[in-house]
Design an enzyme around this catalytic site. Structure first.
Site, PDB file in Angstrom:
ATOM      1  N   ASP A   1       5.179   5.184  -3.616  1.00 36.82           N
ATOM      2  CA  ASP A   1       4.189   4.138  -3.826  1.00 36.82           C
ATOM      3  C   ASP A   1       4.934   2.972  -4.472  1.00 36.82           C
ATOM      4  O   ASP A   1       6.104   3.106  -4.859  1.00 36.82           O
ATOM      5  CB  ASP A   1       3.078   4.657  -4.741  1.00 36.82           C
ATOM      6  CG  ASP A   1       2.046   3.600  -5.069  1.00 36.82           C
ATOM      7  OD1 ASP A   1       1.628   2.865  -4.163  1.00 36.82           O
ATOM      8  OD2 ASP A   1       1.681   3.499  -6.261  1.00 36.82           O
TER       9      ASP A   1
ATOM     10  N   ASP B   1       3.176  -0.146  -6.599  1.00 37.70           N
ATOM     11  CA  ASP B   1       2.584  -0.667  -7.839  1.00 37.70           C
ATOM     12  C   ASP B   1       2.423   0.415  -8.895  1.00 37.70           C
ATOM     13  O   ASP B   1       1.837   1.469  -8.629  1.00 37.70           O
ATOM     14  CB  ASP B   1       1.215  -1.287  -7.553  1.00 37.70           C
ATOM     15  CG  ASP B   1       1.317  -2.510  -6.669  1.00 37.70           C
ATOM     16  OD1 ASP B   1       1.869  -3.523  -7.131  1.00 37.70           O
ATOM     17  OD2 ASP B   1       0.858  -2.468  -5.505  1.00 37.70           O
TER      18      ASP B   1
END
Length: 246
Positions: free
Chosen positions: A29, A31
């Site tokens: 991922d 953020d």
């Protein structure tokens, strides 16, 4: 490491909830996992919500994390009772303008650069799967081109026409795995790194193992769904998943 019921914390930097299995591919991922962008979303949302006498709470943030751009705004407007006053498009216009100014300042989180460089050095296929749109991804990563050039590809869910459902649905992680030049033999051969509960559910639903590096405020019930919970990427041991050791 053996199963443990304690939360990640200062005295327990890593906690295993299920048996760890060897992997061949890794998906990250973006953020709150590689880049410290999460505070920027809070700043932007608070500035806009203040116009309506609202505040961007942790519960709002938790409900949004990992979702696509439009889905996240829909959730926010509904939970703040603004969905009859403000459209997604209207909110997005101000929100996106603020974020693009802030994104280019995002620093890497502890342990991120070391892990990415290590996996690339040992020819482990690595990719990114983010709820961001393409233009957001470019802005967020612009400060660190040498690091993000090491990834084979990025699935930017909010801009990807092939992905109809964002996290927590498994679609994006499955599609990301399928786009490796040399695909994994099985989705179970893929390791996902996530910080958000929605992202953890997405990776697990895709049949992958998930290492969670959560915000300290994430509840224990959400942490327990992950394969492994870490306080920081600094504590990750690649050899635990059959990857080359540091």
């Amino acid at each position: 490491m053996s199963p443990c019921s304690t939360e990640c914390g200062e005295d327990t930097p890593s906690i295993t909830f299920t048996e760890l299995m060897p992997v061949t591919h890794v998906i990250f991922d973006l953020d709150g996992l590689l880049l410290d962008t999460e505070p920027l979303y809070t700043i932007a949302n608070n500035q806009i919500l203040a116009k309506y006498g609202k505040e961007f709470s942790w519960e709002l943030k938790r409900q949004q994390m990992g979702r696509t751009h439009d889905d996240a705004i829909k959730v926010l407007l509904k939970l703040t009772d603004l969905d009859t006053l403000v459209t997604v498009e209207e909110y997005s216009k101000d929100y996106d303008a603020l974020l693009l100014q802030l994104f280019a300042t995002a620093p890497l989180l502890p342990g991120a650069e070391k892990l990415v460089r290590h996996l690339h050095k040992h020819n482990i296929p690595i990719a990114i799967c983010t709820g961001s749109a393409d233009h957001e991804y470019k802005s967020k990563t612009s400060r660190h081109p040498d690091i993000f050039s090491l990834f084979s590809h990025c699935v930017a869910v909010s801009s990807d026409a092939e992905i109809k459902r964002g996290k927590p649905a498994p679609d994006c992680y499955m599609k990301c795995a399928e786009r490796f030049a040399v695909q994994p033999a099985s989705f179970s051969d893929v390791l996902v790194f996530e910080d958000a509960p929605n992202g953890v559910e997405s990776g697990l639903a895709a049949g992958m193992q998930v290492v969670m590096v959560p915000d300290p405020r994430v509840e224990d019930t959400h942490r327990r769904k992950a394969t492994l919970c870490l306080e920081s990427l600094e504590f990750f041991d690649p050899s635990a998943f059959g990857l080359p050791p540091y």
